[in-house]
Scaffold this motif. Structure first.
Motif, PDB file in Angstrom:
ATOM      1  N   PRO A   1       4.123  -4.554  10.336  1.00  0.00           N
ATOM      2  CA  PRO A   1       3.113  -3.755  11.173  1.00  0.00           C
ATOM      3  C   PRO A   1       3.138  -2.573  11.572  1.00  0.00           C
ATOM      4  O   PRO A   1       2.247  -1.863  11.860  1.00  0.00           O
ATOM      5  CB  PRO A   1       2.530  -5.017  11.934  1.00  0.00           C
ATOM      6  CG  PRO A   1       3.930  -5.760  12.104  1.00  0.00           C
ATOM      7  CD  PRO A   1       4.731  -5.628  10.987  1.00  0.00           C
ATOM      8  N   HIS A   2       4.209  -2.126  12.153  1.00  0.00           N
ATOM      9  CA  HIS A   2       4.368  -1.001  12.872  1.00  0.00           C
ATOM     10  C   HIS A   2       4.449   0.315  11.938  1.00  0.00           C
ATOM     11  O   HIS A   2       4.847   0.397  10.868  1.00  0.00           O
ATOM     12  CB  HIS A   2       5.686  -1.060  13.749  1.00  0.00           C
ATOM     13  CG  HIS A   2       6.916  -1.236  13.051  1.00  0.00           C
ATOM     14  ND1 HIS A   2       7.335  -2.637  12.618  1.00  0.00           N
ATOM     15  CD2 HIS A   2       7.855  -0.360  12.473  1.00  0.00           C
ATOM     16  CE1 HIS A   2       8.354  -2.446  12.191  1.00  0.00           C
ATOM     17  NE2 HIS A   2       8.917  -1.476  12.051  1.00  0.00           N
TER      18      HIS A   2
ATOM     19  N   LYS B   1       6.017   2.858  -0.479  1.00  0.00           N
ATOM     20  CA  LYS B   1       5.415   1.494  -0.497  1.00  0.00           C
ATOM     21  C   LYS B   1       5.704   0.744   0.805  1.00  0.00           C
ATOM     22  O   LYS B   1       6.886   0.507   1.093  1.00  0.00           O
ATOM     23  CB  LYS B   1       5.531   0.722  -1.714  1.00  0.00           C
ATOM     24  CG  LYS B   1       5.066   1.264  -3.041  1.00  0.00           C
ATOM     25  CD  LYS B   1       5.252   0.303  -4.209  1.00  0.00           C
ATOM     26  CE  LYS B   1       4.657   0.693  -5.762  1.00  0.00           C
ATOM     27  NZ  LYS B   1       4.879  -0.085  -6.514  1.00  0.00           N
ATOM     28  N   LYS B   2       4.616   0.281   1.187  1.00  0.00           N
ATOM     29  CA  LYS B   2       4.698  -0.530   2.447  1.00  0.00           C
ATOM     30  C   LYS B   2       3.859  -1.777   2.449  1.00  0.00           C
ATOM     31  O   LYS B   2       2.706  -1.811   1.965  1.00  0.00           O
ATOM     32  CB  LYS B   2       4.458   0.400   3.771  1.00  0.00           C
ATOM     33  CG  LYS B   2       4.451  -0.361   5.139  1.00  0.00           C
ATOM     34  CD  LYS B   2       3.985   0.597   6.102  1.00  0.00           C
ATOM     35  CE  LYS B   2       3.843  -0.377   7.385  1.00  0.00           C
ATOM     36  NZ  LYS B   2       3.365   0.331   8.629  1.00  0.00           N
ATOM     37  N   ASN B   3       4.420  -3.040   2.759  1.00  0.00           N
ATOM     38  CA  ASN B   3       3.784  -4.112   2.988  1.00  0.00           C
ATOM     39  C   ASN B   3       3.179  -4.146   4.294  1.00  0.00           C
ATOM     40  O   ASN B   3       4.242  -4.473   5.237  1.00  0.00           O
ATOM     41  CB  ASN B   3       4.408  -5.423   2.600  1.00  0.00           C
ATOM     42  CG  ASN B   3       4.042  -6.678   2.444  1.00  0.00           C
ATOM     43  OD1 ASN B   3       2.812  -6.871   3.177  1.00  0.00           O
ATOM     44  ND2 ASN B   3       4.551  -7.797   1.837  1.00  0.00           N
ATOM     45  N   PRO B   4       2.108  -4.078   4.744  1.00  0.00           N
ATOM     46  CA  PRO B   4       1.553  -4.125   6.072  1.00  0.00           C
ATOM     47  C   PRO B   4       1.500  -5.323   6.749  1.00  0.00           C
ATOM     48  O   PRO B   4       1.655  -5.522   8.043  1.00  0.00           O
ATOM     49  CB  PRO B   4       0.114  -3.529   5.842  1.00  0.00           C
ATOM     50  CG  PRO B   4      -0.242  -3.536   4.728  1.00  0.00           C
ATOM     51  CD  PRO B   4       0.928  -3.710   3.789  1.00  0.00           C
ATOM     52  N   THR B   5       1.555  -6.269   6.106  1.00  0.00           N
ATOM     53  CA  THR B   5       1.901  -7.850   6.807  1.00  0.00           C
ATOM     54  C   THR B   5       3.217  -8.004   7.334  1.00  0.00           C
ATOM     55  O   THR B   5       3.516  -8.650   8.448  1.00  0.00           O
ATOM     56  CB  THR B   5       1.382  -8.967   5.705  1.00  0.00           C
ATOM     57  OG1 THR B   5       2.328  -8.740   4.419  1.00  0.00           O
ATOM     58  CG2 THR B   5      -0.119  -8.732   5.368  1.00  0.00           C
ATOM     59  N   SER B   6       4.249  -7.631   6.620  1.00  0.00           N
ATOM     60  CA  SER B   6       5.714  -7.719   7.044  1.00  0.00           C
ATOM     61  C   SER B   6       6.231  -6.627   7.964  1.00  0.00           C
ATOM     62  O   SER B   6       7.057  -6.940   8.852  1.00  0.00           O
ATOM     63  CB  SER B   6       6.813  -7.772   5.813  1.00  0.00           C
ATOM     64  OG  SER B   6       6.417  -6.674   5.185  1.00  0.00           O
TER      65      SER B   6
ATOM     66  N   HIS C   1      17.776  18.131   8.233  1.00  0.00           N
ATOM     67  CA  HIS C   1      17.325  16.687   8.261  1.00  0.00           C
ATOM     68  C   HIS C   1      16.167  16.701   9.401  1.00  0.00           C
ATOM     69  O   HIS C   1      16.667  17.036  10.586  1.00  0.00           O
ATOM     70  CB  HIS C   1      18.386  15.705   8.590  1.00  0.00           C
ATOM     71  CG  HIS C   1      18.902  15.543   7.329  1.00  0.00           C
ATOM     72  ND1 HIS C   1      19.951  16.296   6.551  1.00  0.00           N
ATOM     73  CD2 HIS C   1      18.865  14.302   6.262  1.00  0.00           C
ATOM     74  CE1 HIS C   1      20.429  15.698   5.421  1.00  0.00           C
ATOM     75  NE2 HIS C   1      19.714  14.569   5.309  1.00  0.00           N
ATOM     76  N   VAL C   2      14.988  16.304   9.393  1.00  0.00           N
ATOM     77  CA  VAL C   2      14.002  16.092  10.350  1.00  0.00           C
ATOM     78  C   VAL C   2      13.358  14.932  10.318  1.00  0.00           C
ATOM     79  O   VAL C   2      13.705  13.950   9.511  1.00  0.00           O
ATOM     80  CB  VAL C   2      12.983  17.233  10.231  1.00  0.00           C
ATOM     81  CG1 VAL C   2      13.612  18.663  10.688  1.00  0.00           C
ATOM     82  CG2 VAL C   2      12.445  17.363   9.050  1.00  0.00           C
ATOM     83  N   LEU C   3      12.684  14.394  11.503  1.00  0.00           N
ATOM     84  CA  LEU C   3      11.936  13.247  11.413  1.00  0.00           C
ATOM     85  C   LEU C   3      10.871  13.134  10.487  1.00  0.00           C
ATOM     86  O   LEU C   3       9.783  14.252  10.844  1.00  0.00           O
ATOM     87  CB  LEU C   3      11.578  13.015  12.967  1.00  0.00           C
ATOM     88  CG  LEU C   3      11.089  11.674  13.174  1.00  0.00           C
ATOM     89  CD1 LEU C   3      12.050  10.581  13.129  1.00  0.00           C
ATOM     90  CD2 LEU C   3      10.536  11.478  14.617  1.00  0.00           C
ATOM     91  N   PHE C   4      10.568  12.267   9.505  1.00  0.00           N
ATOM     92  CA  PHE C   4       9.250  11.986   8.818  1.00  0.00           C
ATOM     93  C   PHE C   4       8.476  10.765   9.483  1.00  0.00           C
ATOM     94  O   PHE C   4       9.054   9.748   9.761  1.00  0.00           O
ATOM     95  CB  PHE C   4       9.895  11.815   7.418  1.00  0.00           C
ATOM     96  CG  PHE C   4      10.119  13.180   6.636  1.00  0.00           C
ATOM     97  CD1 PHE C   4       9.259  13.663   5.903  1.00  0.00           C
ATOM     98  CD2 PHE C   4      11.184  13.725   7.046  1.00  0.00           C
ATOM     99  CE1 PHE C   4       9.299  14.862   5.283  1.00  0.00           C
ATOM    100  CE2 PHE C   4      11.735  14.816   6.085  1.00  0.00           C
ATOM    101  CZ  PHE C   4      10.822  15.441   5.394  1.00  0.00           C
ATOM    102  N   VAL C   5       7.468  10.917   9.748  1.00  0.00           N
ATOM    103  CA  VAL C   5       6.300  10.074  10.380  1.00  0.00           C
ATOM    104  C   VAL C   5       5.249   9.609   9.277  1.00  0.00           C
ATOM    105  O   VAL C   5       5.002  10.231   8.512  1.00  0.00           O
ATOM    106  CB  VAL C   5       5.740  10.358  11.738  1.00  0.00           C
ATOM    107  CG1 VAL C   5       4.878   9.367  12.170  1.00  0.00           C
ATOM    108  CG2 VAL C   5       6.595  10.998  12.630  1.00  0.00           C
ATOM    109  N   GLU C   6       5.151   8.228   9.390  1.00  0.00           N
ATOM    110  CA  GLU C   6       3.953   7.641   8.348  1.00  0.00           C
ATOM    111  C   GLU C   6       2.863   8.062   8.717  1.00  0.00           C
ATOM    112  O   GLU C   6       2.440   8.268   9.842  1.00  0.00           O
ATOM    113  CB  GLU C   6       4.363   5.939   8.638  1.00  0.00           C
ATOM    114  CG  GLU C   6       3.277   5.389   7.739  1.00  0.00           C
ATOM    115  CD  GLU C   6       3.030   3.928   7.881  1.00  0.00           C
ATOM    116  OE1 GLU C   6       1.979   3.177   8.044  1.00  0.00           O
ATOM    117  OE2 GLU C   6       4.303   3.267   8.425  1.00  0.00           O
TER     118      GLU C   6
ATOM    119  N   VAL D   1       0.930  -1.454   0.054  1.00  0.00           N
ATOM    120  CA  VAL D   1       0.023   0.016  -0.042  1.00  0.00           C
ATOM    121  C   VAL D   1       0.961   1.049   0.025  1.00  0.00           C
ATOM    122  O   VAL D   1       1.964   1.201   0.661  1.00  0.00           O
ATOM    123  CB  VAL D   1      -1.106   0.132   1.159  1.00  0.00           C
ATOM    124  CG1 VAL D   1      -1.874  -0.940   1.176  1.00  0.00           C
ATOM    125  CG2 VAL D   1      -0.017  -0.207   2.722  1.00  0.00           C
ATOM    126  N   MET D   2       0.313   2.395  -0.726  1.00  0.00           N
ATOM    127  CA  MET D   2       1.229   3.582  -0.555  1.00  0.00           C
ATOM    128  C   MET D   2       1.015   4.426   0.430  1.00  0.00           C
ATOM    129  O   MET D   2       0.024   4.379   1.056  1.00  0.00           O
ATOM    130  CB  MET D   2       0.711   4.415  -1.893  1.00  0.00           C
ATOM    131  CG  MET D   2       0.889   3.745  -3.125  1.00  0.00           C
ATOM    132  SD  MET D   2       2.860   3.801  -3.487  1.00  0.00           S
ATOM    133  CE  MET D   2       3.362   5.697  -3.406  1.00  0.00           C
TER     134      MET D   2
END
Length: 107
Positions: free
Chosen positions: A79-80, A72-77, A94-99, A55-56
């Motif tokens: 999960p966090h 792109k992230k695979n949420p099953t592998s 440079h700063v922290l980027f959160v999903e 999922v994007m």
């Protein structure tokens, strides 16, 4: 041999057991048969497609500038929630980027 209509049909030559009545003084055991090559019988079979596992996601800057990266992230592998330290060109640091999930607006 393909037809002039647009390559969706073909003429196929085959021999028959009973002779064809002579046309214009020639007797032949060959006949022309019109074959639709895109009918279900001649169409190649396709395999079932897999469901997309990735999922994007959007990595949003914690500096509050509104700048984001997409991943792109695979949420099953994984999960966090992901968090990366990446470059934000708005604040030139440079700063922290959160999903975050990408919000889709209905049209």
């Amino acid at each position: 041999v393909f037809d002039d209509i647009g390559c969706c049909s073909a003429w196929q030559i085959y021999s028959c057991t009973d002779p064809v009545p002579p046309a214009h003084g020639t007797a032949s055991l060959l006949r022309l048969q019109f074959v639709d090559i895109w009918s279900k019988a001649h169409r190649p079979r396709t395999m079932a497609k897999r469901k997309v596992k990735t999922v994007m996601m959007k990595l949003v800057s914690s500096a509050g500038t509104g700048y984001f990266y997409t991943i792109k992230k695979n949420p099953t592998s994984i999960p966090h929630k992901l968090a990366f330290r990446k470059y934000d060109p708005v604040v030139h640091q440079h700063v922290l980027f959160v999903e975050q999930k990408i919000s889709r607006t209905k049209k």
